[in-house]
Design an enzyme around this catalytic site. Structure first.
Site, short mmCIF file in Angstrom:
data_model
loop_
_atom_site.label_atom_id
_atom_site.label_comp_id
_atom_site.label_asym_id
_atom_site.label_seq_id
_atom_site.Cartn_x
_atom_site.Cartn_y
_atom_site.Cartn_z
N GLU A 32 0.84 -1.21 0.00
CA GLU A 32 0.00 0.00 0.00
C GLU A 32 0.86 1.25 0.00
O GLU A 32 1.83 1.35 0.75
CB GLU A 32 -0.89 0.00 1.24
CG GLU A 32 -2.29 0.52 0.98
CD GLU A 32 -3.07 -0.40 0.07
OE1 GLU A 32 -3.23 -0.06 -1.13
OE2 GLU A 32 -3.51 -1.46 0.52
N HIS A 33 0.51 2.19 -0.88
CA HIS A 33 1.23 3.46 -1.03
C HIS A 33 2.68 3.24 -1.47
O HIS A 33 3.53 4.10 -1.25
CB HIS A 33 1.17 4.27 0.27
CG HIS A 33 -0.20 4.79 0.58
ND1 HIS A 33 -0.70 5.94 0.03
CD2 HIS A 33 -1.19 4.28 1.37
CE1 HIS A 33 -1.94 6.14 0.48
NE2 HIS A 33 -2.26 5.15 1.28
N LEU B 265 -12.07 0.14 -3.00
CA LEU B 265 -11.97 -1.07 -3.81
C LEU B 265 -11.83 -0.74 -5.30
O LEU B 265 -12.05 -1.57 -6.15
CB LEU B 265 -13.18 -1.97 -3.58
CG LEU B 265 -13.37 -2.41 -2.12
CD1 LEU B 265 -14.67 -3.18 -1.96
CD2 LEU B 265 -12.18 -3.25 -1.63
N SER C 161 -13.57 3.71 -9.10
CA SER C 161 -13.30 4.73 -10.13
C SER C 161 -12.38 4.19 -11.21
O SER C 161 -12.56 4.49 -12.40
CB SER C 161 -12.71 5.99 -9.49
OG SER C 161 -11.45 5.72 -8.89
N ASP D 198 -3.95 0.41 -9.22
CA ASP D 198 -5.35 0.06 -9.45
C ASP D 198 -5.65 -0.18 -10.92
O ASP D 198 -6.36 -1.13 -11.28
CB ASP D 198 -6.26 1.15 -8.89
CG ASP D 198 -6.12 1.31 -7.38
OD1 ASP D 198 -5.75 0.33 -6.72
OD2 ASP D 198 -6.38 2.41 -6.88
#
Length: 383
Positions: free
Chosen positions: A34-35, A128, A131, A179
């Site tokens: 994450e990140h 999740l 977009s 994503d």
């Protein structure tokens, strides 16, 4: 009825004709990493079965006309806009996402107008990647109307870069590549091990062996464009510049941080340790030992909570309740400041769901949405 079938049905109702095609793209869960994506690091997402579908047909007048149909069945129409006139700042709200994709593709020679009808079942605001599922499905639809079908890792990765540009430069959300790449490139029954810097991908088999990846949508809403996400990214870029490296990917556990401003040190520490955790989890999956990933999942949440400071009380509550009830690991997933957590539930730990629901009820919080995440297929044409 699947999102793709609903999109085709609604298109016929709204336009009185069949769409030229229907394309869909999934949301994603990030197992760990994450990140790290905008720090040239390592990530390990997999695609959800939940998807956003786009039914599309060409228009002869050069207009992009998008309609989204929510759970209530009521269509929301965006103001049609000439593709030739699209520019950052011209379109706002949800319509900026499909418009941004059309804007990016225009630079690639895809200039035709289109009618789009959008449906889906990826929970919005849950971290999740709803977009990005929308943008990836729109990208495939607009390319499909131009008789272009991206195939293979290289083509899909290039498309992920285009989608990222649409969100960064048109929508104004400073996201990385995780994503978009997950939505486009994931395959069923695998997690995607992605080295963001090199672009190298490995589809790692995900052998559940009775384990459940429980998604806990806390219903604490978040928005990456309006949150502190951008502050964290700018902090990482500043830290890399002060350390004299291209990105925090280049920092090692032995790199001295004493000369960094105190507020930047925890950001660096998270990125360095998170990349190490990704490598350990990948090794465990390759060995078919899902249980061994648990401690790293939990350590990831601790780091995101304490060092990166992107958690929130609802996410911490979900993680703590799941661990107390028998989950072998749990962490927030996504950008943070709300959204979802995941819990790795071993066979026989039947009380985790009830424990999480009870913990939220005891705090007088809205009941979270719970579902099992199953590694699923990436974006494709449905009809």
């Amino acid at each position: 009825m699947t999102p793709a079938d609903r999109a085709a049905d609604r298109f016929r109702r709204l336009h009185g004709r069949a769409p030229a095609g229907v394309w869909s793209a999934p949301g994603r869960v990030n197992l760990i990493g994450e990140h790290t994506d905008y720090n040239d690091g390592l990530v390990l997402p997999f695609a959800l079965p939940h998807r956003v579908a786009v039914a599309a047909a060409p228009r002869a007048d050069g207009l992009l006309a998008a309609v989204t149909v929510g759970d209530d069945g009521n269509p929301q129409r965006a103001e049609p806009v000439p593709v030739a006139d699209l520019a950052p700042g011209l379109v706002t709200g949800w319509a900026a996402y499909p418009s941004g994709v059309a804007w990016v593709l225009r630079a690639q020679g895809i200039t035709g107008g289109a009618d789009l009808v959008i449906t889906g079942d990826v929970p919005a605001g849950a971290g999740l990647s709803s977009s990005h599922a929308l943008q990836c499905a729109v990208a495939l639809a607009l390319l499909g109307l131009a008789d272009i079908e991206p195939r293979g890792t290289a083509a899909l990765t290039e498309l992920a870069h285009w989608v990222r540009r649409s969100e960064n430069d048109f929508v104004g959300a400073p996201t990385g590549l995780l994503d978009q790449t997950a939505s486009l490139c994931c395959v069923e029954a695998h997690a995607l091990f992605l080295d963001v810097r090199s672009g190298a991908q490995e589809q790692v088999p995900f052998a559940a062996r009775g384990f459940e990846v429980l998604v806990i949508d806390t219903r604490a809403r978040h928005s990456l464009a309006d949150s502190e996400y951008g502050d964290r990214r700018r902090g990482c870029e500043r830290a890399a510049a002060l350390l004299g490296v291209p990105a925090l990917r280049d920092v090692t556990p032995d790199t001295p941080l004493a000369d960094l401003p105190e507020e930047l040190r925890p950001l660096v520490r998270h990125v360095v340790t998170e990349n190490e955790r990704v490598l350990r989890v990948v090794d465990a999956l390759r060995a078919g030992d899902l249980a061994a990933t648990g401690p790293d999942l939990t350590a990831s949440h601790t780091s995101l909570r304490d060092d990166y400071r992107v958690s929130c009380p609802e996410l911490d509550l979900a993680v703590d309740a799941a661990l107390a009830a028998g989950a072998v690991g749990a962490r927030m997933t996504g950008g943070g400041f709300g959204g979802s957590a995941i819990a790795l539930v071993p066979p026989g730990a039947t009380g985790v769901r009830d424990a999480v629901l009870a913990a939220f009820a005891a705090r007088s919080l809205a009941a979270p949405r719970l579902f099992t995440a199953v590694p699923s297929a990436g974006a494709h044409r449905d009809h």
